[in-house]
Design a protein around this motif. Structure first.
Motif, PDB file in Angstrom:
ATOM      1  N   GLY A 177     -13.896 -41.853 -73.503  1.00  0.00           N
ATOM      2  CA  GLY A 177     -15.435 -42.052 -73.371  1.00  0.00           C
ATOM      3  C   GLY A 177     -16.111 -41.663 -72.139  1.00  0.00           C
ATOM      4  N   SER A 178     -15.209 -41.817 -70.926  1.00  0.00           N
ATOM      5  CA  SER A 178     -16.008 -41.426 -69.817  1.00  0.00           C
ATOM      6  C   SER A 178     -16.206 -39.735 -69.639  1.00  0.00           C
ATOM      7  CB  SER A 178     -15.075 -41.744 -68.623  1.00  0.00           C
ATOM      8  OG  SER A 178     -14.736 -43.159 -68.457  1.00  0.00           O
ATOM      9  N   ARG A 179     -14.974 -39.331 -70.185  1.00  0.00           N
ATOM     10  CA  ARG A 179     -15.304 -37.586 -70.072  1.00  0.00           C
ATOM     11  C   ARG A 179     -16.605 -37.336 -71.298  1.00  0.00           C
ATOM     12  NH1 ARG A 179     -10.515 -35.390 -72.250  1.00  0.00           N
ATOM     13  NH2 ARG A 179      -9.561 -37.395 -72.695  1.00  0.00           N
ATOM     14  N   MET A 180     -16.762 -38.126 -72.415  1.00  0.00           N
ATOM     15  CA  MET A 180     -17.572 -37.734 -73.218  1.00  0.00           C
ATOM     16  C   MET A 180     -19.174 -37.939 -72.626  1.00  0.00           C
ATOM     17  SD  MET A 180     -16.222 -38.791 -76.938  1.00  0.00           S
ATOM     18  CE  MET A 180     -17.641 -37.809 -77.873  1.00  0.00           C
ATOM     19  N   ARG A 181     -19.162 -38.925 -72.052  1.00  0.00           N
ATOM     20  CA  ARG A 181     -20.688 -39.168 -71.227  1.00  0.00           C
ATOM     21  C   ARG A 181     -20.803 -38.333 -70.291  1.00  0.00           C
ATOM     22  NH1 ARG A 181     -18.667 -44.341 -72.271  1.00  0.00           N
ATOM     23  NH2 ARG A 181     -17.457 -44.684 -70.120  1.00  0.00           N
ATOM     24  N   ALA A 182     -19.694 -37.933 -69.511  1.00  0.00           N
ATOM     25  CA  ALA A 182     -20.036 -36.800 -68.538  1.00  0.00           C
ATOM     26  C   ALA A 182     -20.422 -35.462 -69.177  1.00  0.00           C
ATOM     27  CB  ALA A 182     -18.632 -36.831 -67.848  1.00  0.00           C
ATOM     28  N   ALA A 183     -19.837 -35.405 -70.496  1.00  0.00           N
ATOM     29  CA  ALA A 183     -20.057 -34.035 -70.942  1.00  0.00           C
ATOM     30  C   ALA A 183     -21.391 -33.818 -71.390  1.00  0.00           C
ATOM     31  CB  ALA A 183     -19.217 -33.629 -71.911  1.00  0.00           C
ATOM     32  N   ALA A 222     -24.020 -35.879 -70.387  1.00  0.00           N
ATOM     33  CA  ALA A 222     -24.996 -35.633 -69.171  1.00  0.00           C
ATOM     34  C   ALA A 222     -25.106 -34.585 -68.572  1.00  0.00           C
ATOM     35  CB  ALA A 222     -24.571 -36.808 -68.039  1.00  0.00           C
ATOM     36  N   SER A 223     -24.191 -33.654 -68.805  1.00  0.00           N
ATOM     37  CA  SER A 223     -24.369 -32.242 -68.304  1.00  0.00           C
ATOM     38  C   SER A 223     -24.667 -31.179 -69.356  1.00  0.00           C
ATOM     39  CB  SER A 223     -22.802 -31.744 -67.595  1.00  0.00           C
ATOM     40  OG  SER A 223     -21.876 -31.957 -68.555  1.00  0.00           O
ATOM     41  N   LEU A 224     -24.892 -31.746 -70.615  1.00  0.00           N
ATOM     42  CA  LEU A 224     -25.264 -30.908 -71.755  1.00  0.00           C
ATOM     43  C   LEU A 224     -24.248 -29.711 -72.023  1.00  0.00           C
ATOM     44  CD1 LEU A 224     -29.040 -30.276 -70.805  1.00  0.00           C
ATOM     45  CD2 LEU A 224     -28.087 -32.027 -72.208  1.00  0.00           C
ATOM     46  N   ASP A 225     -22.981 -30.223 -71.909  1.00  0.00           N
ATOM     47  CA  ASP A 225     -21.728 -29.329 -72.193  1.00  0.00           C
ATOM     48  C   ASP A 225     -21.252 -29.420 -73.576  1.00  0.00           C
ATOM     49  OD1 ASP A 225     -19.573 -27.816 -72.260  1.00  0.00           O
ATOM     50  OD2 ASP A 225     -18.734 -28.456 -70.162  1.00  0.00           O
ATOM     51  N   ALA A 226     -21.983 -28.496 -74.317  1.00  0.00           N
ATOM     52  CA  ALA A 226     -22.003 -28.696 -75.954  1.00  0.00           C
ATOM     53  C   ALA A 226     -20.501 -28.241 -76.336  1.00  0.00           C
ATOM     54  CB  ALA A 226     -23.105 -27.754 -76.487  1.00  0.00           C
ATOM     55  N   PRO A 227     -19.877 -27.127 -75.668  1.00  0.00           N
ATOM     56  CA  PRO A 227     -18.478 -26.800 -76.218  1.00  0.00           C
ATOM     57  C   PRO A 227     -17.452 -28.053 -75.551  1.00  0.00           C
ATOM     58  CG  PRO A 227     -19.509 -24.966 -75.178  1.00  0.00           C
ATOM     59  CD  PRO A 227     -20.598 -26.145 -74.966  1.00  0.00           C
ATOM     60  N   ALA A 228     -17.800 -28.604 -74.543  1.00  0.00           N
ATOM     61  CA  ALA A 228     -16.898 -29.686 -74.258  1.00  0.00           C
ATOM     62  C   ALA A 228     -17.203 -30.940 -75.194  1.00  0.00           C
ATOM     63  CB  ALA A 228     -17.221 -30.134 -72.733  1.00  0.00           C
ATOM     64  N   ARG A 286     -17.759 -30.656 -78.296  1.00  0.00           N
ATOM     65  CA  ARG A 286     -17.159 -30.374 -79.386  1.00  0.00           C
ATOM     66  C   ARG A 286     -15.706 -30.758 -79.162  1.00  0.00           C
ATOM     67  NH1 ARG A 286     -20.755 -25.934 -79.724  1.00  0.00           N
ATOM     68  NH2 ARG A 286     -19.456 -24.646 -78.697  1.00  0.00           N
ATOM     69  N   ASP A 287     -15.073 -30.206 -78.345  1.00  0.00           N
ATOM     70  CA  ASP A 287     -13.388 -30.373 -78.019  1.00  0.00           C
ATOM     71  C   ASP A 287     -13.415 -31.927 -78.010  1.00  0.00           C
ATOM     72  OD1 ASP A 287     -13.274 -27.631 -78.134  1.00  0.00           O
ATOM     73  OD2 ASP A 287     -13.256 -27.519 -76.059  1.00  0.00           O
ATOM     74  N   LEU A 288     -14.254 -32.663 -77.102  1.00  0.00           N
ATOM     75  CA  LEU A 288     -14.007 -33.919 -77.096  1.00  0.00           C
ATOM     76  C   LEU A 288     -14.150 -34.851 -78.529  1.00  0.00           C
ATOM     77  CD1 LEU A 288     -15.659 -34.522 -73.639  1.00  0.00           C
ATOM     78  CD2 LEU A 288     -13.381 -34.719 -74.114  1.00  0.00           C
ATOM     79  N   GLY A 289     -15.140 -34.479 -79.264  1.00  0.00           N
ATOM     80  CA  GLY A 289     -15.010 -34.854 -80.572  1.00  0.00           C
ATOM     81  C   GLY A 289     -13.824 -34.752 -81.332  1.00  0.00           C
ATOM     82  N   ARG A 290     -13.440 -33.651 -81.313  1.00  0.00           N
ATOM     83  CA  ARG A 290     -12.029 -33.496 -82.046  1.00  0.00           C
ATOM     84  C   ARG A 290     -11.034 -34.243 -81.748  1.00  0.00           C
ATOM     85  NH1 ARG A 290     -13.976 -27.859 -82.446  1.00  0.00           N
ATOM     86  NH2 ARG A 290     -12.945 -27.433 -80.350  1.00  0.00           N
ATOM     87  N   GLU A 291     -10.952 -34.457 -80.305  1.00  0.00           N
ATOM     88  CA  GLU A 291     -10.043 -35.412 -79.567  1.00  0.00           C
ATOM     89  C   GLU A 291     -10.278 -36.894 -80.014  1.00  0.00           C
ATOM     90  OE1 GLU A 291      -8.381 -36.493 -75.141  1.00  0.00           O
ATOM     91  OE2 GLU A 291      -9.801 -34.949 -75.417  1.00  0.00           O
ATOM     92  N   ARG A 292     -11.392 -37.289 -79.916  1.00  0.00           N
ATOM     93  CA  ARG A 292     -11.849 -38.655 -80.593  1.00  0.00           C
ATOM     94  C   ARG A 292     -11.507 -38.934 -81.827  1.00  0.00           C
ATOM     95  NH1 ARG A 292     -17.758 -41.208 -79.981  1.00  0.00           N
ATOM     96  NH2 ARG A 292     -18.433 -39.430 -81.210  1.00  0.00           N
ATOM     97  N   ARG A 293     -11.674 -38.029 -82.785  1.00  0.00           N
ATOM     98  CA  ARG A 293     -11.054 -38.038 -84.134  1.00  0.00           C
ATOM     99  C   ARG A 293      -9.391 -38.452 -84.102  1.00  0.00           C
ATOM    100  NH1 ARG A 293     -14.673 -34.132 -85.253  1.00  0.00           N
ATOM    101  NH2 ARG A 293     -12.978 -32.609 -85.605  1.00  0.00           N
ATOM    102  N   THR A 294      -8.836 -37.698 -83.405  1.00  0.00           N
ATOM    103  CA  THR A 294      -7.368 -37.735 -83.342  1.00  0.00           C
ATOM    104  C   THR A 294      -6.924 -38.946 -82.692  1.00  0.00           C
ATOM    105  OG1 THR A 294      -6.937 -35.330 -83.000  1.00  0.00           O
ATOM    106  CG2 THR A 294      -5.055 -36.674 -82.351  1.00  0.00           C
TER     107      THR A 294
END
Length: 336
Positions: free
Chosen positions: A74-80, A82-88, A90-98
């Motif tokens: 969750g901390s990493r997703m909020r940071a991504a 906040a920085s508008l890092d769309a690729p990050a 997407r990757d974090l979204g896949r990680e969250r599903r897992t």
């Protein structure tokens, strides 16, 4: 009333098996009332958790490592975001599903160890609660308290609604990032520095006599209302979140297509097995009929064999008698 004491009692109650909660609460309230009537009444007012909330509490108690992983995510997703890092994102979204799938499996296992089973509906509520944990710090604090009364929900944009979801919300811990600002550093008069430099009324350095003190907000409210650092415009954040959501939706659609193909293949296998089962049942029915006929034939042959054995025995006795008669006649003729 000592809120920390209430939180300590609540921690023990919400760690109990779900079926034992009411009895444990009654006993704890009676014991607390012996020392503090207000505390006893507060203990009696603690709500029994829903099945989904209890399952999350059990996960917090028995598998804190799962919550650690989700909190870090969750901390990493909020940071991504906040920085508008769309690729990050997407990757974090896949990680969250897992991670969410693994967390729900862990919750099922923990609850199973407690002698219960999670239905698919309740498991969905557990997953939604853990998803909310990754969305904002207030939800994370509520979940990790182990005192959930109701499950949480979040839309991925707004903060989760925490009203009435956790017991003793005022005793929730505050993370360093969510610590409220020091009020002494903020001008209390609401005037600017230029206003202060003008001659006139003397600035007050202490609260006006007779004015009521500002109410202290519960720490859960402090977590929600803490001013955050400047972030990109809401529209840009929403666009980044939309891009990540579209990517996630595309992947989910592809996964759904794969599952549909697998389902059709499985359906074909089921149809073949059903046909084979019907053939085996038909053959079994025929074999059972033949077996029944064979049993009847065996019974008839056995009865006939018994009759033949009796007849043979009778004939043998008759033969013995006939032989004895012949011997007697031979001796009689020999004597004459």
């Amino acid at each position: 009333m000592d809120e920390e004491a209430l939180a300590g009692i609540a921690n023990g109650l919400y760690a109990c098996p779900l079926d034992d909660f009411v009895a444990a609460r009654t006993a704890a309230a009676k014991e607390a009332a012996g020392q503090d009537k207000g505390l006893g009444a507060a203990v009696r007012g603690l709500a029994k958790p829903s099945v989904g909330a209890w399952a999350v509490n059990m996960l917090v108690l028995h598998r804190p490592d799962v919550l650690d992983e989700l909190t870090d995510l969750g901390s990493r997703m909020r940071a991504a975001q906040a920085s508008l890092d769309a690729p990050a994102l997407r990757d974090l979204g896949r990680e969250r599903r897992t991670l969410l799938a693994s967390a729900v499996d862990a919750a099922r296992a923990v609850v199973r160890d407690q002698g219960r089973q999670l239905s698919d509906t309740i498991a969905g509520d557990v997953e939604e609660t853990l998803r909310a944990l990754t969305g904002d710090e207030g939800a994370a604090a509520a979940v990790r308290s182990g005192r959930l009364v109701k499950t949480l929900s979040a839309d991925g944009v707004s903060a989760a609604d925490l009203d009435g979801t956790v017991a003793v919300p005022g005793a929730l811990p505050i993370t360093p990032a969510a610590t409220p600002p020091v009020l002494a550093s903020v001008p209390t008069s609401g005037k600017t520095d230029a206003d202060k430099s003008r001659p006139g009324k003397k600035q007050r350095t202490t609260p006006e006599a007779g004015s009521p003190p500002r109410p202290t907000k519960p720490r859960l409210e402090a977590v929600r209302q803490t001013p955050r650092q400047a972030s990109p415009p809401l529209l840009e954040r929403a666009r980044a979140a939309l891009e990540a959501a579209e990517e996630e939706a595309s992947e989910a659609a592809g996964h759904a297509v794969d599952l549909q193909a697998e389902a059709e293949q499985t359906a074909g296998q089921i149809a073949g097995l059903q046909e084979e089962t019907a053939d085996l049942r038909s053959r079994l029915k025929t074999a059972e009929a033949e077996l029944d006929q064979s049993k009847k034939r065996l019974a008839a042959i056995s009865a006939e064999a018994k009759q033949a054995a009796r007849a043979a025995d009778k004939a043998a006795r008759a033969a013995v008698l006939a032989q004895e008669r012949v011997l007697r006649l031979d001796r009689r003729e020999a004597g004459t």
